[in-house]
Design a protein around this motif. Structure first.
Motif, PDB file in Angstrom:
ATOM      1  N   GLN A 210      -7.265-128.819 -11.587  1.00 38.25           N
ATOM      2  CA  GLN A 210      -8.196-129.642 -12.361  1.00 38.25           C
ATOM      3  C   GLN A 210      -8.396-128.895 -13.496  1.00 38.25           C
ATOM      4  O   GLN A 210      -9.078-128.938 -14.721  1.00 38.25           O
ATOM      5  CB  GLN A 210     -10.481-128.767 -12.350  1.00 38.25           C
ATOM      6  CG  GLN A 210     -10.284-129.328 -10.951  1.00 38.25           C
ATOM      7  CD  GLN A 210     -11.791-129.118 -10.469  1.00 38.25           C
ATOM      8  OE1 GLN A 210     -12.262-128.125 -10.968  1.00 38.25           O
ATOM      9  NE2 GLN A 210     -12.409-130.071 -10.890  1.00 38.25           N
ATOM     10  N   TYR A 211      -7.046-128.720 -14.024  1.00 35.69           N
ATOM     11  CA  TYR A 211      -6.126-128.410 -15.288  1.00 35.69           C
ATOM     12  C   TYR A 211      -6.595-129.462 -16.269  1.00 35.69           C
ATOM     13  O   TYR A 211      -7.368-128.896 -17.585  1.00 35.69           O
ATOM     14  CB  TYR A 211      -4.633-126.772 -15.220  1.00 35.69           C
ATOM     15  CG  TYR A 211      -4.458-127.139 -16.510  1.00 35.69           C
ATOM     16  CD1 TYR A 211      -5.182-125.385 -17.420  1.00 35.69           C
ATOM     17  CD2 TYR A 211      -3.531-128.400 -17.947  1.00 35.69           C
ATOM     18  CE1 TYR A 211      -4.955-125.766 -18.985  1.00 35.69           C
ATOM     19  CE2 TYR A 211      -3.620-127.459 -18.807  1.00 35.69           C
ATOM     20  CZ  TYR A 211      -4.021-126.475 -19.226  1.00 35.69           C
ATOM     21  OH  TYR A 211      -3.445-126.350 -20.977  1.00 35.69           O
ATOM     22  N   ASP A 212      -6.274-130.753 -15.876  1.00 31.87           N
ATOM     23  CA  ASP A 212      -5.927-131.160 -16.883  1.00 31.87           C
ATOM     24  C   ASP A 212      -7.518-131.619 -17.328  1.00 31.87           C
ATOM     25  O   ASP A 212      -7.849-132.122 -18.151  1.00 31.87           O
ATOM     26  CB  ASP A 212      -5.549-132.335 -16.553  1.00 31.87           C
ATOM     27  CG  ASP A 212      -3.950-132.357 -16.107  1.00 31.87           C
ATOM     28  OD1 ASP A 212      -3.324-131.217 -17.496  1.00 31.87           O
ATOM     29  OD2 ASP A 212      -2.616-132.645 -15.731  1.00 31.87           O
ATOM     30  N   THR A 213      -8.783-131.851 -15.899  1.00 31.96           N
ATOM     31  CA  THR A 213      -9.771-132.545 -16.409  1.00 31.96           C
ATOM     32  C   THR A 213     -11.077-131.489 -16.970  1.00 31.96           C
ATOM     33  O   THR A 213     -11.817-132.013 -17.021  1.00 31.96           O
ATOM     34  CB  THR A 213     -10.054-132.559 -14.605  1.00 31.96           C
ATOM     35  OG1 THR A 213     -10.314-131.831 -13.752  1.00 31.96           O
ATOM     36  CG2 THR A 213      -9.331-134.403 -14.248  1.00 31.96           C
ATOM     37  N   HIS A 216      -8.412-126.999 -18.944  1.00 29.63           N
ATOM     38  CA  HIS A 216      -6.754-127.611 -20.268  1.00 29.63           C
ATOM     39  C   HIS A 216      -8.428-127.173 -21.308  1.00 29.63           C
ATOM     40  O   HIS A 216      -8.348-126.536 -23.046  1.00 29.63           O
ATOM     41  CB  HIS A 216      -6.717-128.230 -20.741  1.00 29.63           C
ATOM     42  CG  HIS A 216      -6.073-128.771 -21.876  1.00 29.63           C
ATOM     43  ND1 HIS A 216      -4.642-127.928 -22.161  1.00 29.63           N
ATOM     44  CD2 HIS A 216      -6.284-129.221 -23.458  1.00 29.63           C
ATOM     45  CE1 HIS A 216      -4.206-128.529 -23.345  1.00 29.63           C
ATOM     46  NE2 HIS A 216      -4.938-128.898 -23.993  1.00 29.63           N
ATOM     47  N   GLU A 220      -8.812-123.929 -24.021  1.00 31.70           N
ATOM     48  CA  GLU A 220      -8.836-124.448 -25.672  1.00 31.70           C
ATOM     49  C   GLU A 220      -9.999-123.775 -26.396  1.00 31.70           C
ATOM     50  O   GLU A 220      -9.585-123.597 -27.610  1.00 31.70           O
ATOM     51  CB  GLU A 220      -8.427-126.097 -26.238  1.00 31.70           C
ATOM     52  CG  GLU A 220      -7.777-125.942 -27.299  1.00 31.70           C
ATOM     53  CD  GLU A 220      -7.910-128.045 -27.855  1.00 31.70           C
ATOM     54  OE1 GLU A 220      -6.433-127.537 -27.869  1.00 31.70           O
ATOM     55  OE2 GLU A 220      -8.309-128.297 -26.682  1.00 31.70           O
TER      56      GLU A 220
END
Length: 245
Positions: A210-213, A216, A220
């Motif tokens: 689930q890095y992108d959703t 990330h 950040e």
């Protein structure tokens, strides 16, 4: 024919990975080492189970697995609690199981990792090892140590000339496991297990589900202001605990 060793594979994501690998025609045997035995409902004809406590001082037990080409380490535990409320024994046990055992196991099989032969190795880390995690201070510290260890050893492996790497799997909460005293549900974990196996067999060094959703943005925020994100994490966990009661 391939032979796999899953440490911590009696339940949760470890059992799910073992189950998915056992479906492969080329996989002859899946050794499962855990403090507990695999429940009868999850047994598979390719499984061979061994019960072992990772806090044991003698790791010569693992010499019997010299025939494996895949090592997946999923053992570990955590406790959602403020640091002031955890016992000294919990601190010791957490590092012994979550961190020190992994380093010892990698050491046991390091000759395979450094070999020119294909060897697939993965470790279940946690997103808690990437940022401050109030209520999970001890657990997060055990996982942060793993993160740096894996990154450092992977560089050493690259410099040695091998293509083998240790895959760091760093998820958040996983549904269908017993981490929060829940029950193993392979229907909920099979998709993630297959994703982990894919990254493992591609010899990748990092997989954050689930890095992108999700993560990330979380990472950040953390790197931009770790204090503010820590406070947000604290309040989020408090609300989650209220919702569970």
């Amino acid at each position: 024919m391939r032979r796999v060793l899953v440490i911590g594979g009696a339940n949760g994501i470890g059992l799910s990975i073992a189950t998915e690998l056992a479906k492969r025609e080329e996989v002859e045997k899946v050794y499962i080492v855990d403090k507990a035995a695999v429940a009868s409902e999850f047994q598979n004809k390719k499984f061979e189970g061994f019960q072992f406590d990772l806090t044991n001082e003698d790791y010569s037990f693992f010499n019997r697995f010299s025939d494996i080409d895949t090592l997946m380490i999923t053992a570990g535990f955590g406790k959602l609690a403020l640091f002031k409320d955890v016992t000294e024994q919990h601190i010791i046990s957490s590092f012994n199981v979550n961190t020190i055992s992994v380093l010892r196991l990698i050491k046991c099989f390091y000759s395979k990792l450094e070999s020119k032969e294909d060897f697939y190795c993965g470790v279940m880390d946690s997103i808690a090892g990437w940022m401050s995690s109030p209520f999970f201070a001890v657990y997060g510290a055990t996982k942060a140590a793993l993160k740096i260890f894996i990154e450092s050893v992977n560089v050493e492996l690259l410099k040695s000339g091998t293509t083998n790497q240790i895959l760091n799997v760093s998820p958040g909460s996983i549904k269908g496991t017993g981490f929060y005293a829940g029950r193993t549900d392979l229907g909920l974990t099979s998709e993630l297990a297959l994703q982990i196996i894919e990254h493992l067999e591609n010899k990748q060094d990092l997989f954050i589900p689930q890095y992108d959703t999700v993560y990330h943005a979380v990472l950040e925020r953390y790197y931009n202001d770790f204090r503010a994100e820590g406070l947000h994490s604290y309040d989020y966990k408090v609300q989650n605990m209220k919702d569970r009661t």
